[in-house]
Enzyme design. Structure first.
Site, PDB file in Angstrom:
ATOM      1  N   GLU A  50     -10.218  16.765 -50.716  1.00  0.00           N
ATOM      2  CA  GLU A  50     -10.415  15.650 -49.802  1.00  0.00           C
ATOM      3  C   GLU A  50     -10.792  14.469 -50.683  1.00  0.00           C
ATOM      4  O   GLU A  50     -11.788  14.522 -51.405  1.00  0.00           O
ATOM      5  CB  GLU A  50     -11.523  15.938 -48.780  1.00  0.00           C
ATOM      6  CG  GLU A  50     -11.613  14.843 -47.733  1.00  0.00           C
ATOM      7  CD  GLU A  50     -12.765  15.055 -46.759  1.00  0.00           C
ATOM      8  OE1 GLU A  50     -12.539  14.864 -45.562  1.00  0.00           O
ATOM      9  OE2 GLU A  50     -13.871  15.382 -47.205  1.00  0.00           O
ATOM     10  N   ASP A  61     -21.135   7.711 -44.405  1.00  0.00           N
ATOM     11  CA  ASP A  61     -21.599   8.321 -45.653  1.00  0.00           C
ATOM     12  C   ASP A  61     -23.060   8.008 -45.937  1.00  0.00           C
ATOM     13  O   ASP A  61     -23.550   6.919 -45.647  1.00  0.00           O
ATOM     14  CB  ASP A  61     -20.743   7.832 -46.828  1.00  0.00           C
ATOM     15  CG  ASP A  61     -19.331   8.382 -46.769  1.00  0.00           C
ATOM     16  OD1 ASP A  61     -19.208   9.609 -46.606  1.00  0.00           O
ATOM     17  OD2 ASP A  61     -18.372   7.605 -46.858  1.00  0.00           O
ATOM     18  N   TYR A 176     -12.038  19.052 -38.851  1.00  0.00           N
ATOM     19  CA  TYR A 176     -13.260  18.845 -39.628  1.00  0.00           C
ATOM     20  C   TYR A 176     -14.448  19.007 -38.681  1.00  0.00           C
ATOM     21  O   TYR A 176     -14.751  18.121 -37.890  1.00  0.00           O
ATOM     22  CB  TYR A 176     -13.256  17.442 -40.244  1.00  0.00           C
ATOM     23  CG  TYR A 176     -14.305  17.201 -41.312  1.00  0.00           C
ATOM     24  CD1 TYR A 176     -15.639  17.553 -41.125  1.00  0.00           C
ATOM     25  CD2 TYR A 176     -13.971  16.602 -42.528  1.00  0.00           C
ATOM     26  CE1 TYR A 176     -16.599  17.331 -42.090  1.00  0.00           C
ATOM     27  CE2 TYR A 176     -14.924  16.372 -43.515  1.00  0.00           C
ATOM     28  CZ  TYR A 176     -16.233  16.735 -43.275  1.00  0.00           C
ATOM     29  OH  TYR A 176     -17.187  16.497 -44.253  1.00  0.00           O
TER      30      TYR A 176
END
Length: 280
Positions: A50, A61, A176
């Site tokens: 990824e 993030d 995911y």
């Protein structure tokens, strides 16, 4: 036609193994360093990749991966540079599944069809846009599939029935699944006690194989993810932390790798240990 994901997951299942998928930022700290680091990680046993595209406001993030965005941007990273790196990695590894994690401003700026076409031609198999929820994902998924790219969507922790139905319907390649709330990072580790419930809940809606991510930072986390029924585990911040130890230079000065041999040795040991934990 069998996709790279389908073949990789079937081959691993035949060996009674799960998939270990590391996340790395392209162009971190330079394009050449990033390609060398990624090749090291593949040789150490990564089953798929990824790869991140540097962005100025990476809202999904945590601090560790945010630093890798900043380092790459300080070094002058561009989307065209990233596409070239994907092309180099694809030329080196023809069968390796390559997924991209890209914030949605990039497809908006480049135009959806052109964006997916460029990344497909470079060799990307899938694209995840972490700031696009599945309820807004139809135009992206349609453009991805029209251009030969698997759209990936996130199944959030404690997601609603409607969200998980959408994720199962729209995700190709893999789903995911998030093992916990929050942003990426090892600061808040994966709570592996409830992983089976997470996986079973997402699986109940059907769809593509499940990869678990967020807070996966040591071999036990990987083993727990596989034991919970996930097809594999994704780990990003733990890899970024290792790279960070070997990069000199703080914003706004471009970073540089101070000891590539030492970095490659530590990454090889880490990836090998994480991969070993996928054996059932």
């Amino acid at each position: 036609m069998t996709t790279r994901y389908e073949k990789a997951f079937a081959d691993l299942e035949a060996k009674n193994e799960g998939a270990f998928v590391p996340f790395l930022m392209l162009s971190d700290p330079t394009p050449a360093d990033a390609v060398e680091i990624i090749k090291t990680i593949v040789e150490a046993g990564a089953d798929a990749l990824e790869l991140g595209v540097p962005f100025s406001d990476p809202i999904a993030d945590g601090p560790t991966i945010q630093k890798s965005h900043v380092r790459a941007l300080d070094g002058g990273a561009t989307v065209n540079m990233v596409i070239d790196q994907v092309r180099q990695i694809r030329e080196a590894y023809t069968d390796l599944p390559i997924g991209m994690l890209i914030y949605s401003n990039v497809p908006f700026v480049r135009g959806l069809d052109n964006f997916y076409k460029e990344f497909h031609e470079a060799g990307a198999d899938s694209i995840l846009l972490p700031d696009v929820p599945v309820r807004e994902g139809k135009p992206f998924a349609d453009a991805a599939e029209a251009n030969g790219v698997d759209p990936i969507f996130i199944a959030p922790a404690q997601a609603s029935k409607e969200t998980l139905e959408g994720v199962a319907a729209r995700s190709k390649g893999y789903i995911y699944a998030v093992s916990r709330d929050g942003v990426t990072g090892t600061e808040k580790e994966s709570d592996t006690t409830g992983l089976k419930d997470v996986v079973d809940n997402v699986k109940s809606y059907g769809g593509a194989p499940i990869l678990l991510g967020f807070g996966i930072s040591n071999p036990q986390h990987v083993a727990d993810a596989i034991a919970a029924g996930a097809t594999g585990a994704i780990s990003g911040s733990a890899v970024a932390k290792i790279i960070d130890k070997y990069v000199e230079g703080e914003h706004p000065n471009p970073g540089r790798v101070t000891d590539m041999d030492g970095l490659k040795k530590e990454l090889t040991e880490f990836i090998s240990a994480m991969k070993a934990a996928t054996k059932k």
